[in-house]
Design a protein around this motif. Sequence first.
Motif, PDB file in Angstrom:
ATOM      1  N   GLY A 190      18.291  13.589 -53.685  1.00 21.31           N
ATOM      2  CA  GLY A 190      18.792  14.572 -52.730  1.00 21.31           C
ATOM      3  C   GLY A 190      18.639  14.107 -51.296  1.00 21.31           C
ATOM      4  N   LEU A 239      21.917  20.875 -50.993  1.00 19.46           N
ATOM      5  CA  LEU A 239      21.401  19.736 -51.758  1.00 19.46           C
ATOM      6  C   LEU A 239      20.080  20.071 -52.455  1.00 19.46           C
ATOM      7  CD1 LEU A 239      22.250  16.850 -49.270  1.00 19.46           C
ATOM      8  CD2 LEU A 239      23.246  17.211 -51.540  1.00 19.46           C
ATOM      9  N   ALA A 293      19.332  19.740 -56.350  1.00 16.74           N
ATOM     10  CA  ALA A 293      18.158  19.026 -56.862  1.00 16.74           C
ATOM     11  C   ALA A 293      17.417  19.871 -57.895  1.00 16.74           C
ATOM     12  CB  ALA A 293      17.230  18.658 -55.713  1.00 16.74           C
TER      13      ALA A 293
END
Length: 478
Positions: A429, A454, A458
């Motif tokens: 990430g 992100l 993740a």
Amino acid sequence: MSAGSPARRGFFVNVGSLVFARGFLALSQVLVLPILARMLSVEDFALMALAMTVVIFTSVLSDAGLGRSLIRAPGYDQVEWSSVFWLLVGVGALLAAGVLAIAPLWAWYFAEPSLTAILSALAMVPFCQAISASHNAEIERREQYTALARLQIVAASSGLVAAVLLALAGAGVWALVVQQVLIAAFRLMGVIRLSRFRPDRVFDRQKIGGHLRFARDAVTTSLISVAQAQAAPLLIAKLLGQGPLGIFAMSQRFTRLPQFGLAGPMSAVVFVRMSKAQDDPARLTRIYLASTRLLASALLPPLTMIAVSGQAVFTVLLSEKWAGIAPVFALSIPGLVLEAVAITCLACLFRAVGRTDLQVRLITEGAVLRVVLVLGAALISLEAVAFSMTLWALAYVPRGWAHARGIVPLDWGDCLRAIAPAALVSAAGALAHLLLCRALAPGNEWEIVMAIGLMCLAFGALALADLGRIKAATAEFR
């Protein structure tokens, strides 16, 4: 129910209660800090950091390790608990007097006259903590963590509100001082009200002998731990000055969140569970590995994304004058998260089996290494100090596992496998964020939005890759 008999509550109810309380307080602090950061100066936070170094030292002595020892006791004895209580009252009074005595010397050493009055006001904090230790132990022994969580919310919220009002009124550093005093006072009143323990007017020295032996190593460990933690702000103050200390102190308000928000609450409940399994090494190992996997899964993705987007996060959150926090946070947070994930519950294991001597040895080795690294780094820059904390953790955590292998069947490979999935998806990430920022050059607000997206990806990737093991770790506590 007697004062010492435990209530039957689920692990995740207890942890969830404490985590909710800590999460609420962490969120409140994040929301309040932008006000305080804009109303107070960098030097105000530096002054408070210097004063809190003394208070933190006395605070770890305030229960003298006796609260943890009472929790471990196989039964409840009113004379025993009363004796410990009166001993702690004396300890608290001595600590308060010690802070008052040190105050003018501390002010002279750092050439800050205002530290005398600040420390004098903060002297009541360790006194309140000492008085509340026995009552708090009784509440934890009954596993009434939900009630403790509510109390933490009330006490800390009161302190935050007072700090904001005083900051808006132009009180400067005293906004932070009053915050700490109010938190200690509210918590004392709350635990006395919640606890079923009421001390008798009795003191039996024979009843506290075993507790003092346990407390000896616990206090030694706590003092060394605080010494290694406070080495950085003291060395920064003397070698780099108050400006860098203010930046470092503000950064610590964020880097402490992993320990404060999740690892600390979880360890409180893990310790009780480990204490009940102290004669089963295999069970202790499973509990430790499960707690490590859960902590890594919860902490690594969000903190990694904050680290890589720190310039945008801290500029938007606190204002441009605090932008220097970003590199300090990014360089120190990997080590501090690794410590929270791997060491916090390892300390519970040592205490649960009565091997506090190993904990003392580990913390001593870690303190020597930390001071050496920080001292060398402080001669270079603030960023070097931050990075030294990550280097320290990379050496310290494997040493902790080595000590634990002497008492439980702990395999290093299992430890690494508990952390690796969360670490790998977090690293992916972070890399994606850096590449997207280079390609898109977003503004601060859009960079933060991208980092949040992100982070969610993740977590999704971690769920797909490691869901079975996460469920198994969760089942270990049911």
